[in-house]
Design an enzyme around this catalytic site. Structure first.
Site, mmCIF file in Angstrom:
data_model
loop_
_atom_site.group_PDB
_atom_site.id
_atom_site.type_symbol
_atom_site.label_atom_id
_atom_site.label_comp_id
_atom_site.label_asym_id
_atom_site.label_seq_id
_atom_site.Cartn_x
_atom_site.Cartn_y
_atom_site.Cartn_z
ATOM 1 N N ASP A 169 6.846 3.901 28.391
ATOM 2 C CA ASP A 169 7.975 3.579 27.517
ATOM 3 C C ASP A 169 8.333 2.098 27.685
ATOM 4 O OD1 ASP A 169 11.483 4.510 27.251
ATOM 5 O OD2 ASP A 169 10.060 3.963 25.692
ATOM 6 N N GLU A 199 15.509 3.132 21.727
ATOM 7 C CA GLU A 199 16.286 4.351 21.486
ATOM 8 C C GLU A 199 17.637 4.052 20.822
ATOM 9 O OE1 GLU A 199 14.717 3.671 24.350
ATOM 10 O OE2 GLU A 199 16.095 3.553 26.023
#
Ligand SMILES: O=C(NCCO)c1cc(-c2ccc(F)cc2)cc(O)c1O
Ligand SMILES: [Mg+2]
Length: 214
Positions: A169, A199
């Protein structure tokens, strides 16, 4: 004293999710982060990519680095075959305490082993402590400056096999430039970038999938 953001996230899960229902826990956390407070969970856009890679690999042995509040732990564990467990490492005890409760609320505690401590110390102990030879799937989501040293540690400890899949990530934001350079230029990995966004924002980010070639 004032509660912490992870504690407020846990309260939102207990209020809005259904006990034993992982999808409702995932939705409750995403709702909290979109409508109340941003938090560094992998999120729904990158989370869907994570889901597709986990489903494709269908791993028997799984490691996650960086549990935080357990959002990606729940996303991964809910997709594992019966009897398969995942190991997740978290350095921060306050995060670990909340993660244990969120994972339990989702009803996935029997599929998860949460270990507290630094990855540099825990990775060399994994074979002995958990009887693992190699990992089929590894999700990297911890301190960004640890991605490169830890992938080298996986190699040194013999924890990778031909076909082991590593999914990282935040390779753009906050960014892991040295890690990217390594996996993209090493003859021992086949790497692919999945573009997405940080996000709950419009900021560019993405996941890097790297397959160990042996
Ligand atoms: O540090 C991170 N994880 C390890 C600690 O648990 C992390 C940070 C961020 C982020 C933060 C601050 C910002 F401004 C942008 C990104 C995002 C993430 O997905 C992460 O995983
Ligand atoms: Mg992350």
């Amino acid at each position: 004293t004032r509660s912490t953001r992870p504690q407020r996230m846990l309260k939102a899960v207990q209020k809005n999710a259904t006990k034993g229902n992982p999808e409702s826990v995932i939705s409750a956390i995403d709702y909290f982060c979109k409508n109340s407070e941003w938090a560094m969970n992998v999120g729904d856009e990158k989370g869907s990519i994570l889901d597709s890679v986990v489903t494709e690999v269908n791993p028997s042995t799984v490691l996650e680095l960086g549990t935080y509040c357990g959002y990606s732990t729940v996303r991964i564990a809910r997709l594992l075959s019966p009897g398969t467990k995942l190991i997740t490492l978290e350095f921060n005890p306050a995060y670990a305490a909340v993660a244990r409760q969120i994972i339990a609320y989702a009803g996935l505690q029997d599929k998860v082993t949460l270990v507290e401590g630094p990855s540099s110390e825990l990775i060399p102990q994994i074979k002995e402590r958990f009887g693992i030879t190699t990992f089929d799937f590894i999700f990297l989501d911890h301190w960004k400056d640890r991605y490169l040293p830890d992938i080298k540690l996986f190699e040194e400890c013999g924890l990778l096999r031909k076909g082991s899949v590593l999914l990282a990530d935040n390779v753009i934001c906050p960014g892991t430039p040295e890690y990217l350079e390594y996996v993209r230029n090493s003859p021992h990995y086949e790497s692919r970038y999945y573009p997405a966004h940080l996000e709950y924002t419009k900021v560019e980010d993405g996941l890097e999938k790297s397959v160990f070639l042996g």
